[in-house]
Design a protein around this motif. Structure first.
Motif, PDB file in Angstrom:
ATOM      1  N   ASP A   1       5.606  -3.553  -0.696  1.00  0.00           N
ATOM      2  CA  ASP A   1       5.069  -3.176  -2.212  1.00  0.00           C
ATOM      3  C   ASP A   1       5.243  -4.242  -3.208  1.00  0.00           C
ATOM      4  O   ASP A   1       5.535  -3.827  -4.309  1.00  0.00           O
ATOM      5  CB  ASP A   1       5.236  -1.960  -2.487  1.00  0.00           C
ATOM      6  CG  ASP A   1       4.477  -0.947  -1.308  1.00  0.00           C
ATOM      7  OD1 ASP A   1       3.385  -0.317  -1.237  1.00  0.00           O
ATOM      8  OD2 ASP A   1       5.389  -0.547  -0.506  1.00  0.00           O
TER       9      ASP A   1
ATOM     10  N   ASP B   1       1.376  -4.133   1.245  1.00  0.00           N
ATOM     11  CA  ASP B   1       1.157  -4.231   0.072  1.00  0.00           C
ATOM     12  C   ASP B   1       1.727  -5.503  -0.722  1.00  0.00           C
ATOM     13  O   ASP B   1       2.289  -5.314  -1.710  1.00  0.00           O
ATOM     14  CB  ASP B   1       1.421  -3.004  -0.701  1.00  0.00           C
ATOM     15  CG  ASP B   1       0.165  -1.998  -0.644  1.00  0.00           C
ATOM     16  OD1 ASP B   1      -0.527  -2.043   0.134  1.00  0.00           O
ATOM     17  OD2 ASP B   1       0.559  -0.693  -1.163  1.00  0.00           O
TER      18      ASP B   1
ATOM     19  N   ASN C   1      -2.502  -1.168   2.953  1.00  0.00           N
ATOM     20  CA  ASN C   1      -3.546  -1.040   2.385  1.00  0.00           C
ATOM     21  C   ASN C   1      -4.354  -1.708   1.322  1.00  0.00           C
ATOM     22  O   ASN C   1      -5.540  -2.119   1.361  1.00  0.00           O
ATOM     23  CB  ASN C   1      -3.874   0.705   2.179  1.00  0.00           C
ATOM     24  CG  ASN C   1      -2.877   1.220   1.066  1.00  0.00           C
ATOM     25  OD1 ASN C   1      -1.822   0.636   0.896  1.00  0.00           O
ATOM     26  ND2 ASN C   1      -3.364   1.889   0.039  1.00  0.00           N
ATOM     27  N   HIS C   2      -3.636  -2.104   0.370  1.00  0.00           N
ATOM     28  CA  HIS C   2      -4.034  -2.803  -0.759  1.00  0.00           C
ATOM     29  C   HIS C   2      -4.527  -4.453  -0.286  1.00  0.00           C
ATOM     30  O   HIS C   2      -5.290  -4.984  -0.778  1.00  0.00           O
ATOM     31  CB  HIS C   2      -2.786  -2.973  -1.750  1.00  0.00           C
ATOM     32  CG  HIS C   2      -2.636  -1.927  -2.802  1.00  0.00           C
ATOM     33  ND1 HIS C   2      -3.218  -1.956  -3.912  1.00  0.00           N
ATOM     34  CD2 HIS C   2      -2.530  -0.645  -2.585  1.00  0.00           C
ATOM     35  CE1 HIS C   2      -2.894  -0.838  -4.523  1.00  0.00           C
ATOM     36  NE2 HIS C   2      -2.407   0.056  -3.683  1.00  0.00           N
TER      37      HIS C   2
ATOM     38  N   HIS D   1       3.573  -0.211   7.246  1.00  0.00           N
ATOM     39  CA  HIS D   1       3.669  -0.014   5.747  1.00  0.00           C
ATOM     40  C   HIS D   1       3.318   1.480   5.610  1.00  0.00           C
ATOM     41  O   HIS D   1       3.973   2.009   4.589  1.00  0.00           O
ATOM     42  CB  HIS D   1       1.916  -0.485   5.188  1.00  0.00           C
ATOM     43  CG  HIS D   1       1.829  -0.413   3.798  1.00  0.00           C
ATOM     44  ND1 HIS D   1       2.462  -0.905   2.829  1.00  0.00           N
ATOM     45  CD2 HIS D   1       0.892   0.379   3.040  1.00  0.00           C
ATOM     46  CE1 HIS D   1       2.279  -0.529   1.645  1.00  0.00           C
ATOM     47  NE2 HIS D   1       0.932   0.233   1.894  1.00  0.00           N
TER      48      HIS D   1
ATOM     49  N   HIS E   1       4.671   1.735   0.742  1.00  0.00           N
ATOM     50  CA  HIS E   1       3.601   2.412   0.664  1.00  0.00           C
ATOM     51  C   HIS E   1       3.944   3.667  -0.329  1.00  0.00           C
ATOM     52  O   HIS E   1       3.099   3.691  -1.175  1.00  0.00           O
ATOM     53  CB  HIS E   1       2.994   2.898   1.853  1.00  0.00           C
ATOM     54  CG  HIS E   1       1.490   3.521   1.568  1.00  0.00           C
ATOM     55  ND1 HIS E   1       0.612   2.919   0.820  1.00  0.00           N
ATOM     56  CD2 HIS E   1       1.112   4.750   2.109  1.00  0.00           C
ATOM     57  CE1 HIS E   1      -0.635   3.859   0.705  1.00  0.00           C
ATOM     58  NE2 HIS E   1      -0.185   4.866   1.599  1.00  0.00           N
TER      59      HIS E   1
HETATM   60 FE   LIG Z   1       0.079   1.155   0.284  1.00  0.00          FE
END
Ligand SMILES: [Fe+2]
Ligand SMILES: [Fe+2]
Length: 251
Positions: free
Chosen positions: A9, A39, A69-70, A163, A203
């Motif tokens: 992240d 991320d 996911n980003h 993640h 995450h």
């Molecule tokens: Fe995430």
């Protein structure tokens, strides 16, 4: 002893150019390899991918990453993977890679993972097609992690890099209502079935640093807001995990 630096992240944007690289200045003094738990960008654009690649280019130790996911938000995940690979970062998604540190072979198996929840509070492949598709993706990503870990069974140490979270212990601090969107127990089952020395994820920015799978593999949430430094260093010595705190130059 193998020293593994890990962070998740990092969420770099175009305007972040030049801000993360100085934080890696002393990386090679502290660690033998760097693992990034997804991320890496904010909205997953190619411009952001280029910025991340620039920050991570040609580091002096092996670097492995999964996307988060980003990094999928703008449907440019394949381009971002290529940008990172061009910068010398090995991007893993359902596959694994090994590297040799001294006499030790390290296997890293990586998947993004997905949500789904945890025993007693999880989704199932039942009902609407949308729910079935959600849980099918959870099952598939866990299967891919299992196979990727099996592929590095011969390594001296193996690491599951994700993640999404495999256990809920490392989510504590997040609202429990969103746990099913932060991870899935199937990932922990994959880790336990294939075996791993360490499982890392990100995450859950508001989660907790430490957990363990039901089979006993240590789990660490390395999201930057959790580790509160540029990277956390884990020392693995004959399967025993120690956590070393090295502060980077730029904090
Ligand atoms: Fe995430
Ligand atoms: Fe994130």
């Amino acid at each position: 002893m193998i020293r593994i630096a890990a962070a998740g992240d990092i969420h770099l944007g175009v305007e972040s150019a030049g801000t993360y690289r100085p934080r890696l200045e002393h990386l090679a003094e502290h660690a033998d390899l760097l693992l990034l738990a997804g991320d890496l960008t904010r909205r997953g654009t190619e411009e952001e991918g280029a910025a991340v690649a620039e920050e991570l280019a040609d580091l002096p130790i092996p670097v492995f990453a999964v996307l988060g996911n980003h990094d999928y938000e703008s449907d440019r995940d394949e381009s971002i993977s290529k940008q990172l690979e061009s910068a010398g970062v090995r991007v893993l998604e359902g596959d694994s890679a090994t590297c040799r540190i001294g006499e030790c072979t390290i296997g890293v198996a990586g998947v993004k993972g997905f949500g789904g929840g945890f025993p007693g509070k999880c989704g199932s492949r039942f009902g609407e097609p949308e729910m079935k598709a959600f849980m099918r993706h959870s099952e598939e990503t866990a299967d891919r992690l299992n196979r990727a870990l099996e592929a590095v069974e011969g390594a001296d140490l193996s690491i599951a890099l994700m993640h999404y979270a495999p256990v809920d212990e490392t989510l504590q601090g997040e609202h429990c209502e969103i746990y099913p969107f932060l991870g899935c127990y199937l990932l922990a089952e994959a880790v336990d079935t294939a075996g791993a020395s360490l499982a890392l994820h990100g995450h859950a920015h508001g989660g907790s640093p430490r957990g363990v799978t039901p089979g006993g593999t240590p789990v660490r949430n390395v999201a930057l807001p959790v580790i509160r430094r540029s990277y956390q260093v884990f020392c693995l010595d004959e399967h025993r995990l120690q956590e070393a705190v090295f502060e980077d130059g730029a904090g």
